[in-house]
Design a protein around this motif. Sequence first.
Motif, mmCIF file in Angstrom:
data_model
loop_
_atom_site.group_PDB
_atom_site.id
_atom_site.type_symbol
_atom_site.label_atom_id
_atom_site.label_comp_id
_atom_site.label_asym_id
_atom_site.label_seq_id
_atom_site.Cartn_x
_atom_site.Cartn_y
_atom_site.Cartn_z
ATOM 1 N N VAL A 1 -0.707 -6.496 5.137
ATOM 2 C CA VAL A 1 -0.606 -5.145 4.583
ATOM 3 C C VAL A 1 0.787 -4.596 4.881
ATOM 4 N N VAL A 2 1.470 -4.167 3.821
ATOM 5 C CA VAL A 2 2.832 -3.644 3.937
ATOM 6 C C VAL A 2 2.879 -2.276 3.268
ATOM 7 N N SER A 3 3.310 -1.259 4.011
ATOM 8 C CA SER A 3 3.431 0.080 3.423
ATOM 9 C C SER A 3 4.526 0.065 2.359
ATOM 10 N N GLN A 4 4.284 0.811 1.275
ATOM 11 C CA GLN A 4 5.192 0.745 0.129
ATOM 12 C C GLN A 4 5.189 2.089 -0.603
ATOM 13 N N PHE A 5 5.946 3.064 -0.081
ATOM 14 C CA PHE A 5 5.959 4.384 -0.712
ATOM 15 C C PHE A 5 6.509 4.345 -2.123
ATOM 16 N N THR A 6 7.289 3.317 -2.444
ATOM 17 C CA THR A 6 7.903 3.253 -3.769
ATOM 18 C C THR A 6 6.880 3.015 -4.882
ATOM 19 N N ALA B 1 3.308 10.544 -0.321
ATOM 20 C CA ALA B 1 3.074 11.395 0.852
ATOM 21 C C ALA B 1 4.144 11.107 1.902
ATOM 22 N N PRO B 2 4.536 12.106 2.683
ATOM 23 C CA PRO B 2 5.526 11.881 3.736
ATOM 24 C C PRO B 2 4.943 10.999 4.849
ATOM 25 N N GLY B 3 5.835 10.420 5.621
ATOM 26 C CA GLY B 3 5.447 9.502 6.688
ATOM 27 C C GLY B 3 4.337 9.985 7.614
ATOM 28 N N ALA C 1 0.823 -1.211 0.000
ATOM 29 C CA ALA C 1 0.000 0.000 0.000
ATOM 30 C C ALA C 1 0.857 1.261 0.000
ATOM 31 N N GLY C 2 0.600 2.114 -0.998
ATOM 32 C CA GLY C 2 1.262 3.408 -1.088
ATOM 33 C C GLY C 2 0.256 4.533 -0.949
ATOM 34 N N VAL C 3 0.710 5.646 -0.397
ATOM 35 C CA VAL C 3 -0.159 6.796 -0.150
ATOM 36 C C VAL C 3 0.395 8.011 -0.886
ATOM 37 N N GLY C 4 -0.492 8.692 -1.607
ATOM 38 C CA GLY C 4 -0.136 9.924 -2.299
ATOM 39 C C GLY C 4 -0.579 11.139 -1.494
ATOM 40 N N HIS C 5 -0.183 12.303 -1.935
ATOM 41 C CA HIS C 5 -0.454 13.548 -1.210
ATOM 42 C C HIS C 5 -1.936 13.863 -1.044
ATOM 43 N N ASP C 6 -2.760 13.491 -1.998
ATOM 44 C CA ASP C 6 -4.181 13.852 -1.970
ATOM 45 C C ASP C 6 -5.078 12.775 -1.383
ATOM 46 N N ASP C 7 -4.519 11.716 -0.854
ATOM 47 C CA ASP C 7 -5.329 10.618 -0.354
ATOM 48 C C ASP C 7 -5.980 10.969 0.983
ATOM 49 N N THR C 8 -7.150 10.355 1.213
ATOM 50 C CA THR C 8 -7.958 10.665 2.395
ATOM 51 C C THR C 8 -8.415 9.371 3.065
ATOM 52 N N PRO C 9 -8.947 9.460 4.287
ATOM 53 C CA PRO C 9 -9.534 8.281 4.923
ATOM 54 C C PRO C 9 -10.661 7.665 4.083
ATOM 55 N N ALA C 10 -11.393 8.479 3.333
ATOM 56 C CA ALA C 10 -12.444 7.946 2.462
ATOM 57 C C ALA C 10 -11.845 7.052 1.380
ATOM 58 N N ASP C 11 -10.664 7.405 0.875
ATOM 59 C CA ASP C 11 -9.982 6.552 -0.103
ATOM 60 C C ASP C 11 -9.619 5.209 0.525
ATOM 61 N N ALA C 12 -9.128 5.249 1.758
ATOM 62 C CA ALA C 12 -8.757 4.011 2.457
ATOM 63 C C ALA C 12 -9.979 3.120 2.657
#
Length: 145
Positions: free
Chosen positions: A71-76, A93-95, A32-43
């Motif tokens: 579930v593994v965080s994956q900013f790449t 998105a930053p940490g 799972a990667g997160v971008g700058h515009d992501d929200t809890p609704a996206d999750a």
Amino acid sequence: MRVVVTRVKSASVSVDGEVVGELPRPGLLVLAGVGHDDTPADAAALARKIWGLRILDGELSASDVAAPLLVVSQFTLYASTRKGRRPSWSRAAPGPVSEPLVEELCGQFEALGAEVHRGRFGAHMEVVSVNDGPITIVIDTHDWD
């Protein structure tokens, strides 16, 4: 949010030689990667989508058979390789932004009844998986518009 979902026979994640998350039986590995515009609704929407995907044997979903999730965080996943040879991570998105959203994704899975195992956010992780099929799907919530 952007995820890679893989149907696996087994999967585990280790940090410094210690297993911190492991599937007890076949299930889904979710990077799972997160971008700058992501929200809890996206999750929340992503959790519902993944939990209901009919990608297990017999066209069943994880929710149909109570398959566990790792579930593994994956900013790449937000790497930009457009220029040069060194990927840019500026789309991720930053940490302090992404960690709560990855945890929100896990919480949304749990609210749906999923058994969720996790990697360790921000750590150097070794992920081991035995793919089943192989079935691997990329989902990006920004493509849903």
